[in-house]
Design a protein around this motif. Sequence first.
Motif, PDB file in Angstrom:
ATOM      1  N   VAL A 223      25.533   9.227  24.098  1.00  0.00           N
ATOM      2  CA  VAL A 223      24.793   9.802  25.230  1.00  0.00           C
ATOM      3  C   VAL A 223      23.577   8.970  25.585  1.00  0.00           C
ATOM      4  CG1 VAL A 223      25.568  12.143  24.704  1.00  0.00           C
ATOM      5  CG2 VAL A 223      23.468  11.293  23.652  1.00  0.00           C
ATOM      6  N   ARG A 224      23.230   7.983  24.748  1.00  0.00           N
ATOM      7  CA  ARG A 224      22.048   7.153  25.003  1.00  0.00           C
ATOM      8  C   ARG A 224      22.431   5.718  25.366  1.00  0.00           C
ATOM      9  NH1 ARG A 224      21.131  10.881  21.060  1.00  0.00           N
ATOM     10  NH2 ARG A 224      19.130  11.999  21.080  1.00  0.00           N
ATOM     11  N   SER A 225      23.702   5.475  25.655  1.00  0.00           N
ATOM     12  CA  SER A 225      24.173   4.105  25.891  1.00  0.00           C
ATOM     13  C   SER A 225      24.748   3.890  27.290  1.00  0.00           C
ATOM     14  CB  SER A 225      25.233   3.735  24.840  1.00  0.00           C
ATOM     15  OG  SER A 225      24.685   3.773  23.540  1.00  0.00           O
ATOM     16  N   THR A 226      24.577   4.850  28.169  1.00  0.00           N
ATOM     17  CA  THR A 226      25.155   4.724  29.519  1.00  0.00           C
ATOM     18  C   THR A 226      24.177   4.054  30.473  1.00  0.00           C
ATOM     19  OG1 THR A 226      24.364   6.951  30.022  1.00  0.00           O
ATOM     20  CG2 THR A 226      26.625   6.735  29.212  1.00  0.00           C
TER      21      THR A 226
ATOM     22  N   GLU B 205      25.090 -12.703  28.113  1.00  0.00           N
ATOM     23  CA  GLU B 205      26.518 -12.457  27.882  1.00  0.00           C
ATOM     24  C   GLU B 205      27.003 -11.195  28.577  1.00  0.00           C
ATOM     25  OE1 GLU B 205      30.197 -13.518  25.666  1.00  0.00           O
ATOM     26  OE2 GLU B 205      28.394 -14.573  26.361  1.00  0.00           O
ATOM     27  N   THR B 206      26.190 -10.142  28.566  1.00  0.00           N
ATOM     28  CA  THR B 206      26.628  -8.840  29.106  1.00  0.00           C
ATOM     29  C   THR B 206      26.181  -8.618  30.547  1.00  0.00           C
ATOM     30  OG1 THR B 206      24.634  -7.693  28.312  1.00  0.00           O
ATOM     31  CG2 THR B 206      26.526  -7.831  26.805  1.00  0.00           C
ATOM     32  N   GLY B 207      25.134  -9.319  30.964  1.00  0.00           N
ATOM     33  CA  GLY B 207      24.592  -9.067  32.290  1.00  0.00           C
ATOM     34  C   GLY B 207      23.766  -7.802  32.373  1.00  0.00           C
ATOM     35  N   GLU B 208      23.438  -7.218  31.234  1.00  0.00           N
ATOM     36  CA  GLU B 208      22.654  -5.984  31.189  1.00  0.00           C
ATOM     37  C   GLU B 208      21.322  -6.235  30.486  1.00  0.00           C
ATOM     38  OE1 GLU B 208      23.272  -3.190  32.573  1.00  0.00           O
ATOM     39  OE2 GLU B 208      25.354  -3.458  33.185  1.00  0.00           O
ATOM     40  N   PRO B 209      20.257  -5.545  30.930  1.00  0.00           N
ATOM     41  CA  PRO B 209      18.940  -5.792  30.331  1.00  0.00           C
ATOM     42  C   PRO B 209      18.698  -5.061  29.017  1.00  0.00           C
ATOM     43  CG  PRO B 209      18.741  -4.186  32.099  1.00  0.00           C
ATOM     44  CD  PRO B 209      20.176  -4.632  32.090  1.00  0.00           C
ATOM     45  N   ASP B 210      19.432  -3.974  28.761  1.00  0.00           N
ATOM     46  CA  ASP B 210      19.135  -3.104  27.623  1.00  0.00           C
ATOM     47  C   ASP B 210      20.036  -3.384  26.425  1.00  0.00           C
ATOM     48  OD1 ASP B 210      17.257  -1.794  29.213  1.00  0.00           O
ATOM     49  OD2 ASP B 210      18.740  -0.358  29.952  1.00  0.00           O
ATOM     50  N   VAL B 211      19.472  -3.184  25.239  1.00  0.00           N
ATOM     51  CA  VAL B 211      20.193  -3.405  23.980  1.00  0.00           C
ATOM     52  C   VAL B 211      19.794  -2.306  22.991  1.00  0.00           C
ATOM     53  CG1 VAL B 211      20.523  -4.966  22.002  1.00  0.00           C
ATOM     54  CG2 VAL B 211      20.277  -5.911  24.301  1.00  0.00           C
TER      55      VAL B 211
ATOM     56  N   GLY C 225      34.186   2.231  22.087  1.00  0.00           N
ATOM     57  CA  GLY C 225      33.773   1.708  23.383  1.00  0.00           C
ATOM     58  C   GLY C 225      32.437   0.997  23.421  1.00  0.00           C
ATOM     59  N   TYR C 226      31.920   0.592  22.281  1.00  0.00           N
ATOM     60  CA  TYR C 226      30.648  -0.131  22.258  1.00  0.00           C
ATOM     61  C   TYR C 226      30.897  -1.632  22.276  1.00  0.00           C
ATOM     62  CZ  TYR C 226      28.832   4.435  20.902  1.00  0.00           C
ATOM     63  OH  TYR C 226      28.520   5.768  20.869  1.00  0.00           O
ATOM     64  N   ASP C 227      29.971  -2.349  22.894  1.00  0.00           N
ATOM     65  CA  ASP C 227      29.998  -3.808  22.923  1.00  0.00           C
ATOM     66  C   ASP C 227      29.129  -4.277  21.753  1.00  0.00           C
ATOM     67  OD1 ASP C 227      30.503  -6.370  23.729  1.00  0.00           O
ATOM     68  OD2 ASP C 227      29.344  -6.266  25.593  1.00  0.00           O
ATOM     69  N   VAL C 228      29.739  -4.869  20.724  1.00  0.00           N
ATOM     70  CA  VAL C 228      29.064  -5.061  19.443  1.00  0.00           C
ATOM     71  C   VAL C 228      28.765  -6.541  19.189  1.00  0.00           C
ATOM     72  CG1 VAL C 228      29.167  -4.655  16.953  1.00  0.00           C
ATOM     73  CG2 VAL C 228      30.208  -3.010  18.529  1.00  0.00           C
ATOM     74  N   PHE C 229      27.515  -6.802  18.813  1.00  0.00           N
ATOM     75  CA  PHE C 229      27.050  -8.109  18.384  1.00  0.00           C
ATOM     76  C   PHE C 229      26.455  -7.948  16.980  1.00  0.00           C
ATOM     77  CE2 PHE C 229      27.036  -7.993  22.927  1.00  0.00           C
ATOM     78  CZ  PHE C 229      27.292  -9.276  23.389  1.00  0.00           C
ATOM     79  N   ALA C 230      26.346  -9.042  16.240  1.00  0.00           N
ATOM     80  CA  ALA C 230      25.746  -8.977  14.900  1.00  0.00           C
ATOM     81  C   ALA C 230      24.953 -10.240  14.612  1.00  0.00           C
ATOM     82  CB  ALA C 230      26.816  -8.779  13.832  1.00  0.00           C
TER      83      ALA C 230
ATOM     84  N   TYR D 170      30.575   0.890  26.840  1.00  0.00           N
ATOM     85  CA  TYR D 170      29.273   1.391  27.257  1.00  0.00           C
ATOM     86  C   TYR D 170      28.434   0.259  27.831  1.00  0.00           C
ATOM     87  CZ  TYR D 170      29.994   5.845  24.791  1.00  0.00           C
ATOM     88  OH  TYR D 170      30.457   7.066  24.389  1.00  0.00           O
ATOM     89  N   ARG D 171      27.516   0.634  28.724  1.00  0.00           N
ATOM     90  CA  ARG D 171      26.655  -0.365  29.356  1.00  0.00           C
ATOM     91  C   ARG D 171      25.728  -1.042  28.351  1.00  0.00           C
ATOM     92  NH1 ARG D 171      21.587  -0.778  31.241  1.00  0.00           N
ATOM     93  NH2 ARG D 171      21.068   1.343  30.579  1.00  0.00           N
ATOM     94  N   VAL D 172      25.190  -0.290  27.395  1.00  0.00           N
ATOM     95  CA  VAL D 172      24.189  -0.810  26.463  1.00  0.00           C
ATOM     96  C   VAL D 172      24.888  -1.381  25.229  1.00  0.00           C
ATOM     97  CG1 VAL D 172      22.129  -0.295  25.102  1.00  0.00           C
ATOM     98  CG2 VAL D 172      22.522   0.888  27.285  1.00  0.00           C
ATOM     99  N   ALA D 173      24.734  -2.667  25.002  1.00  0.00           N
ATOM    100  CA  ALA D 173      25.342  -3.322  23.845  1.00  0.00           C
ATOM    101  C   ALA D 173      24.601  -2.931  22.568  1.00  0.00           C
ATOM    102  CB  ALA D 173      25.307  -4.837  24.022  1.00  0.00           C
ATOM    103  N   VAL D 174      25.273  -3.130  21.424  1.00  0.00           N
ATOM    104  CA  VAL D 174      24.702  -2.830  20.109  1.00  0.00           C
ATOM    105  C   VAL D 174      24.559  -4.128  19.321  1.00  0.00           C
ATOM    106  CG1 VAL D 174      25.025  -1.596  17.918  1.00  0.00           C
ATOM    107  CG2 VAL D 174      25.740  -0.532  20.080  1.00  0.00           C
ATOM    108  N   LEU D 175      23.352  -4.382  18.837  1.00  0.00           N
ATOM    109  CA  LEU D 175      23.083  -5.545  17.989  1.00  0.00           C
ATOM    110  C   LEU D 175      22.850  -5.067  16.563  1.00  0.00           C
ATOM    111  CD1 LEU D 175      22.413  -8.524  17.402  1.00  0.00           C
ATOM    112  CD2 LEU D 175      20.045  -8.037  18.099  1.00  0.00           C
ATOM    113  N   LEU D 176      23.721  -5.468  15.642  1.00  0.00           N
ATOM    114  CA  LEU D 176      23.566  -5.161  14.224  1.00  0.00           C
ATOM    115  C   LEU D 176      22.704  -6.241  13.580  1.00  0.00           C
ATOM    116  CD1 LEU D 176      27.323  -4.315  13.440  1.00  0.00           C
ATOM    117  CD2 LEU D 176      25.534  -2.750  14.225  1.00  0.00           C
ATOM    118  N   VAL D 177      21.676  -5.824  12.861  1.00  0.00           N
ATOM    119  CA  VAL D 177      20.758  -6.779  12.226  1.00  0.00           C
ATOM    120  C   VAL D 177      20.829  -6.588  10.719  1.00  0.00           C
ATOM    121  CG1 VAL D 177      18.378  -7.599  12.037  1.00  0.00           C
ATOM    122  CG2 VAL D 177      19.230  -6.746  14.236  1.00  0.00           C
ATOM    123  N   MET D 178      21.309  -7.618  10.033  1.00  0.00           N
ATOM    124  CA  MET D 178      21.471  -7.560   8.589  1.00  0.00           C
ATOM    125  C   MET D 178      20.184  -7.981   7.896  1.00  0.00           C
ATOM    126  SD  MET D 178      23.502  -6.673   6.336  1.00  0.00           S
ATOM    127  CE  MET D 178      23.156  -6.595   4.608  1.00  0.00           C
TER     128      MET D 178
END
Length: 360
Positions: free
Chosen positions: A357-360, A139-145, A101-106, A68-76
């Motif tokens: 549906v909210r990550s494209t 890293e992703t070249g995309e503005p949204d997270v 299919g998500y691009d995952v960061f933590a 997906y275009r929008v990466a996911v940042l997990l915050v502990m």
Amino acid sequence: MTTAAPQSDPSVAARIQSEVQRAIQRNIKGVEYFTSPAPAVGSTPKDVLHVRGTMNLYHYHPLAGEVYRVAVLLVMAPTNRAYVFDMAPGQSLVEFLLKRGYDVFALDWAPPRPDEKKLQFDDYALDFIPDAIRRIQIETGEPDVTILGYCAGGILSLIYTSLNAGGPVRNLVCFTTPIDFHQMTLFRNWSDERHFDVDKLVDSLGNVPPEVVTAGFDMLRPASRVFAQINLWDNIWNDEYVKSYRMFDRWGADTLPLPGEYFRQMIKDLLWRNKLHNNELVVGGRKVNLSNIKIPMLHAVAEHDHIAPYEATKHLIPKIGSADKEEIVFKGGHVSVIAGANAIRRLWPKLDNWLGVRST
């Protein structure tokens, strides 16, 4: 006249034999428990993208051909390690998201150094989180997270997002995030300002030791550790049960010290004054108003959460200013919402359906 010898009941003999075998197996497995290494956790391949003091930013390797275009940042939460998101293959939220299919960061946290004792909400919400987002954008070249915050990690994510309306956060997900701290009854009793001198504690120690934090958690269910060990003994021959117990026991015991100023703020501003709930919390010189959050928001809460009770978490969604917001309530406790069988069967698929549906 002779009397016939009493006949033994074969079912009784079988039950005795079964109990003997079970006792033998239990002792064998007990020896294995103490002599075998602890199960590995956090094993999904990843790169350490950035380290700065207590802050660690990870980027997990993709497991799908398309992402997906929008990466996911997990915050502990700063009290615990982020490997609860990545317990083991088949029991890993990180792995699940990657396969979907998500691009995952933590964002993971290391024990704060002595010179980090003055870290507070401002540093986490207005320095560490935006620093992580900037590096993800590069890293992703995309503005949204998308941000997904767990417990106090959700609180920090809420603070950041509310103070950065119109910023890079496309979606916000919180798991078991308390908002009304006056409903955190046992925590409030433990930290009652008539008896609990938080200033003396912080000024004397600097960083607050993990024993102080775990004492607060243990107070919520004082017999839970004993019951857990009894259940372990009853299920000691069940390898999957033992593996799961050891992973979650390790994570629960792996509590981090907290920066003194952060701890002071948690006690005074949240537990004592309930400032986040009352729109009175000031971070970075600005008031935090959750109605400023206009982006899609999902909050997953637990019906039987003893750490963040539903009475403390249920007020979050009504305070959010977005028209696209949803609360989902699951049976279970604080950790079972994020990891374990209940999460695998119910929460993770729901999260995927909501997020996709909210990550494209």
